[in-house]
Design a protein around this motif. Sequence first.
Motif, short mmCIF file in Angstrom:
data_model
loop_
_atom_site.label_atom_id
_atom_site.label_comp_id
_atom_site.label_asym_id
_atom_site.label_seq_id
_atom_site.Cartn_x
_atom_site.Cartn_y
_atom_site.Cartn_z
N ASN A 217 0.83 -1.21 0.00
CA ASN A 217 0.00 0.00 0.00
C ASN A 217 0.87 1.26 0.00
O ASN A 217 0.57 2.22 -0.72
CB ASN A 217 -0.95 0.00 1.19
CG ASN A 217 -2.06 -1.00 1.06
OD1 ASN A 217 -2.38 -1.44 -0.04
ND2 ASN A 217 -2.65 -1.38 2.18
N ALA A 218 1.94 1.26 0.79
CA ALA A 218 2.84 2.41 0.83
C ALA A 218 3.49 2.62 -0.53
O ALA A 218 3.61 3.75 -1.00
CB ALA A 218 3.88 2.22 1.92
N ARG A 219 3.92 1.53 -1.16
CA ARG A 219 4.55 1.65 -2.47
C ARG A 219 3.57 2.18 -3.51
O ARG A 219 3.93 2.96 -4.38
CB ARG A 219 5.12 0.32 -2.91
CG ARG A 219 6.32 -0.09 -2.08
CD ARG A 219 6.89 -1.37 -2.55
NE ARG A 219 7.69 -1.07 -3.73
CZ ARG A 219 8.46 -1.94 -4.33
NH1 ARG A 219 8.54 -3.18 -3.90
NH2 ARG A 219 9.17 -1.60 -5.39
N SER A 220 2.31 1.75 -3.42
CA SER A 220 1.32 2.21 -4.39
C SER A 220 1.01 3.70 -4.23
O SER A 220 0.60 4.36 -5.19
CB SER A 220 0.03 1.39 -4.27
OG SER A 220 -0.68 1.72 -3.09
N ARG A 221 1.25 4.22 -3.03
CA ARG A 221 1.07 5.66 -2.78
C ARG A 221 2.31 6.46 -3.15
O ARG A 221 2.35 7.67 -3.01
CB ARG A 221 0.72 5.90 -1.31
CG ARG A 221 -0.63 5.37 -0.88
CD ARG A 221 -0.98 5.82 0.53
NE ARG A 221 -0.04 5.34 1.53
CZ ARG A 221 -0.18 4.23 2.26
NH1 ARG A 221 -1.25 3.48 2.12
NH2 ARG A 221 0.72 3.89 3.16
N GLY A 222 3.36 5.75 -3.59
CA GLY A 222 4.61 6.41 -3.97
C GLY A 222 5.50 6.77 -2.81
O GLY A 222 6.40 7.58 -2.95
#
Length: 64
Positions: free
Chosen positions: A56-61
């Motif tokens: 989720n953190a990676r998908s938020r950049g």
Amino acid sequence: MVDTSHEGRVGEFRRVAGPYWTLRPVCGGAEWEAEPEHVRPAEPIERLRAETARANARSRGEYL
């Protein structure tokens, strides 16, 4: 691995540092040292939660 002395924080084992184990958060961030007697293998659901938080953190950049 779960560090029971840090509110059940989930981390990946990195190395032995003297009398401590060094763990790194699954979601990224600074490593920390834990006493081996306070560390246990993570249950599958604990590992899944940590990996989902990372995804989720990676998908938020967010930088990990």
